[in-house]
Scaffold this motif. Structure first.
Motif: not given
Length: 139
Positions: A23-28, A63-65, A42-43
């Motif tokens: 449901s998510l594309k990225y996370i900071l 950092w991010a994914v 942030k999500k």
């Protein structure tokens, strides 16, 4: 070298949400104000890569994914979870040192990362650069 910083439980929860539910594309992620814990900044479910890049500050570390979806030459769809360590040249030296020494506290808690991206300027995190690295590592 470890900085003694730990990843907050919310970081792993957000990562599991991105990885499992799609449901998510990225996370900071960022350091909290006291620089003792890594927290979710942030999500987002927005797949716009440029919007993701706009969230990487010109003078601060994060950092991010990012869940990178792409097509191979044969038309098949793939996705890879990319871990970003963003430490721009304009960031203060102390912030960059704490960021670098704290990375493993977060990275080692995120099981399932396929590619690591180290970025110090926008060209190193541009879509084409990341995509080329993902393709090379996917062979």
């Amino acid at each position: 070298m470890s900085s003694g910083v730990i990843a907050a439980p919310e970081c792993l929860q957000a990562f599991q949400e991105l990885k499992m539910s799609k449901s998510l594309k990225y996370i900071l992620f960022k350091l909290n104000d006291s620089r003792t814990q890594i927290i979710v900044d942030k999500k987002s479910a927005n797949p716009d890569y440029d919007e993701f890049l706009d969230n990487l500050p010109a003078d601060g570390c994060k950092w991010a994914v990012y869940d990178l979806h792409y097509k191979l030459e044969d038309g098949s769809q793939r996705n890879k979870l990319c871990f970003y360590s963003w430490s721009p040249d304009n960031a203060p030296i102390r912030a960059k040192m704490v960021h670098a020494s704290s990375k493993d506290a977060l990275r080692k808690s995120l099981d399932g990362i396929n590619v690591e991206i180290q970025g110090t300027d926008p060209t190193e995190v541009a879509y084409e650069t990341v995509f080329d690295k993902v393709k090379r590592l996917s062979r």
